[in-house]
Design a protein around this motif. Structure first.
Motif, short mmCIF file in Angstrom:
data_model
loop_
_atom_site.label_atom_id
_atom_site.label_comp_id
_atom_site.label_asym_id
_atom_site.label_seq_id
_atom_site.Cartn_x
_atom_site.Cartn_y
_atom_site.Cartn_z
N ALA A 91 2.67 0.89 -0.32
CA ALA A 91 3.11 -0.03 -1.38
C ALA A 91 4.28 -0.90 -0.97
O ALA A 91 4.67 -1.80 -1.72
CB ALA A 91 3.47 0.76 -2.64
N VAL A 94 4.55 -4.79 -1.35
CA VAL A 94 4.72 -5.33 -2.71
C VAL A 94 6.11 -5.00 -3.26
O VAL A 94 6.84 -5.89 -3.71
CB VAL A 94 3.63 -4.78 -3.65
N TRP A 153 4.95 -2.77 -12.25
CA TRP A 153 3.79 -2.98 -11.39
C TRP A 153 3.15 -1.65 -11.01
O TRP A 153 1.93 -1.54 -10.92
CB TRP A 153 4.19 -3.74 -10.12
N PRO A 157 -0.63 -2.14 -12.22
CA PRO A 157 -0.70 -2.97 -11.03
C PRO A 157 -1.70 -4.11 -11.15
O PRO A 157 -2.82 -3.94 -11.64
CB PRO A 157 -1.12 -1.97 -9.93
N HIS A 160 -2.42 -7.96 -6.53
CA HIS A 160 -2.39 -7.49 -5.15
C HIS A 160 -3.81 -7.43 -4.58
O HIS A 160 -4.80 -7.53 -5.32
CB HIS A 160 -1.78 -6.09 -5.08
N PHE A 168 -1.23 -2.05 -0.01
CA PHE A 168 -1.22 -3.02 -1.10
C PHE A 168 -0.51 -4.28 -0.59
O PHE A 168 0.69 -4.23 -0.26
CB PHE A 168 -0.49 -2.46 -2.32
N LEU A 169 -1.22 -5.39 -0.54
CA LEU A 169 -0.66 -6.64 -0.04
C LEU A 169 -0.55 -7.63 -1.19
O LEU A 169 -1.43 -7.69 -2.06
CB LEU A 169 -1.54 -7.23 1.07
N PRO A 170 0.53 -8.39 -1.23
CA PRO A 170 0.69 -9.35 -2.33
C PRO A 170 -0.36 -10.46 -2.26
O PRO A 170 -0.60 -11.04 -1.20
CB PRO A 170 2.10 -9.90 -2.12
N TRP A 173 2.18 -13.50 -6.46
CA TRP A 173 3.49 -12.95 -6.79
C TRP A 173 3.80 -13.05 -8.28
O TRP A 173 4.42 -12.15 -8.86
CB TRP A 173 4.58 -13.62 -5.97
N ILE A 176 2.12 -10.26 -9.94
CA ILE A 176 2.77 -8.99 -9.63
C ILE A 176 4.04 -8.82 -10.46
O ILE A 176 4.26 -7.77 -11.08
CB ILE A 176 3.10 -8.92 -8.13
N ASN A 179 3.56 -8.53 -14.57
CA ASN A 179 2.38 -7.71 -14.83
C ASN A 179 2.28 -7.36 -16.32
O ASN A 179 3.24 -7.58 -17.07
CB ASN A 179 2.41 -6.46 -13.94
#
Length: 478
Positions: A91, A94, A153, A157, A160, A168-170, A173, A176, A179
């Motif tokens: 994680a 993020v 998040w 979540p 992502h 977990f990649l953005p 944004w 994110i 949320n």
């Protein structure tokens, strides 16, 4: 119990222990920073010394609280690498930038102006000093913004993408940060911080009014605190209701645990369980005291609205029901008492007895720690109710822990317990000693002037002179 299971349990307990210690300091400092800004603004507008004296009284307490919050926060963050390295690896792309934004935008702002706020009262102009105080207050609010965005998040979540190795990649944004649960958590938590501060300030004022009801400083702080509680407590009830509706939408199993509903109610009319003893093995609440259709009405505002229970998912998806059930009731019960204090204070104000009603003052003193207990109970409800996940529905807690043996985690836990109780115990004791000193109209050794105090401590007083000479310096002494 296997070594890995014991290590997981100890790691969870260690994080809970350190977060509980840390959370009480920001919960107090967020509201106290805003209170200091209000006090200084009132002094600038009215030039009444009672406001500046109260600022000096509380700024010392804020400085110690802020310092303990920073220290406990730094220590807590290291656990992401020590006990929760798997979570940090997956994680981190993020939550890492979000926590960095908190440092860059909030902590640097607070640190940049904190020195002026603490030591510049008699060294810079009053308006510049007020600007510094205001920036510190704004910094605490920005800090809450980013930290709650991270936590929200993890609860709801979105925004992502998941890479091939499970990271977990953005992706978006804004999605994110904002949320689905974030606005509700932000409002609920910030209001809780203001209530926590108001309860402490009110308890200190009430404590000193019980000893001297003519103390103007105690009267003013008690009055301001009671106004805050009377206004914010009802708003918090509404904010809590909206937060509950949001949680029902995104985390229905958490709501089922909070309400103690082991069974679903597809036809609606789910009862509100006030009290009872949850039994997870038997999937029931023993000795339950119920209000018919209460849960359907409160959670959905509709008596016939269906409600999911814990039986709608496998037992492996259940959080620890008893902990969530009782922590939620503790939070709500304390909130009801806060609301009652605010309403009683309005009645006392209307009757002209705000400063000479000992029963009200004792009630306020009794509720002094209630804000801290409520925010910890709310945190337990939120975080334990999210189990068995760290990132809700996507990353289980068992898959987030570091590959450490139970003895290694136990040794660090024991060290944390000993050091925390020693260091923060002394700090809390000193805070209580500061609060035990009554607020006053002028500090010892200070003569108040219209703009700034003149230090006279350590100077031998001049012999008394004839009053006429003091009023007319040109007359010779008799």
């Amino acid at each position: 119990m296997a070594d890995s299971e014991l290590a997981l349990l100890l790691a969870r307990f260690q994080f809970a222990f350190t977060v509980s210690f840390h959370f009480i300091f920001p919960a107090f400092s967020i509201g106290l920073a805003s209170y200091l800004a209000v006090l200084e603004l009132l002094w600038l507008r009215t030039r009444r010394e009672v406001y500046r004296n109260l600022f000096r009284y509380w700024v010392k307490i804020f400085a110690i609280t802020f310092a303990m919050g920073v220290v406990s926060g730094i220590v807590m963050s290291y656990q992401f690498g020590s006990n929760w390295s798997a979570f940090s690896d997956r994680a981190g792309p993020v939550i890492g930038p979000l926590m960095a934004y908190e440092v860059l935008t909030a902590f640097f702002l607070e640190a940049g102006f904190l020195g002026v706020m603490l030591f510049g009262l008699n060294r810079v102009g009053p308006r510049l000093h007020f600007a510094a105080t205001l920036m510190v207050a704004v910094g605490t609010a920005i800090s809450a913004f980013w930290i709650l965005s991270v936590n929200s998040w993890m609860q709801t979540p979105q925004g992502h993408v998941i890479s091939e190795n499970g990271q977990f990649l953005p992706g978006d944004w804004l999605a994110i940060i904002f949320n689905p649960s974030f606005p509700f958590r932000l409002v609920h938590t910030v209001l809780a911080a203001y209530l926590t501060t108001a309860l402490v300030v009110g308890a200190v004022g009430a404590w000193h009014l019980l000893r001297d009801r003519t103390n103007k400083g105690a009267q003013r702080m008690f009055s301001m605190a009671m106004w805050m509680i009377a206004i914010v407590a009802p708003i918090q009830i509404v904010a809590g209701d909206l937060h509950g509706l949001n949680t029902l939408q995104h985390q229905p199993i958490k709501i089922a645990a909070m309400e103690g509903h082991f069974e679903s109610y597809p036809e609606g009319r789910a009862p509100l369980i006030l009290f009872g003893l949850p039994d997870e093995e038997a999937a029931t609440v023993r000795g339950a005291v119920k209000v018919p259709s209460g849960s359907s009405l409160i959670l959905n505002h509709d008596l016939n609205a269906p409600l999911k229970g814990l039986d709608s998912v496998d037992r492996s998806e259940w959080p620890p029901v008893a902990i969530v059930f009782w922590s939620f009731r503790l939070m709500v019960g304390l909130g009801v008492l806060m609301f009652a204090l605010g309403m009683v204070s309005l009645y006392a104000r209307w009757r002209g007895r705000l400063y000479d009603w000992p029963l009200l003052h004792r009630f306020a003193v009794l509720l002094g720690p209630a804000g801290f207990l409520a925010v910890i109970a709310g945190w337990v409800t939120t975080e334990v109710g999210r189990q068995p996940y760290t990132v809700y529905g996507l990353l289980r807690t068992a898959d987030s822990v570091s590959p450490l043996g139970a003895p290694a985690v136990a040794s660090s836990l024991v060290a944390f317990v000993v050091i925390y109780f020693a260091v923060f115990g002394v700090g809390t004791w000193y805070l209580l000693r500061l609060m035990a000193h009554p607020p006053h109209r002028g500090e010892p050794g200070i003569e108040e002037g219209p703009d700034r105090p003149i230090r006279t401590a350590g100077i031998t007083p001049a012999p008394s002179v004839n009053p006429e000479r003091s009023l007319h310096p040109t007359l010779p002494a008799k």
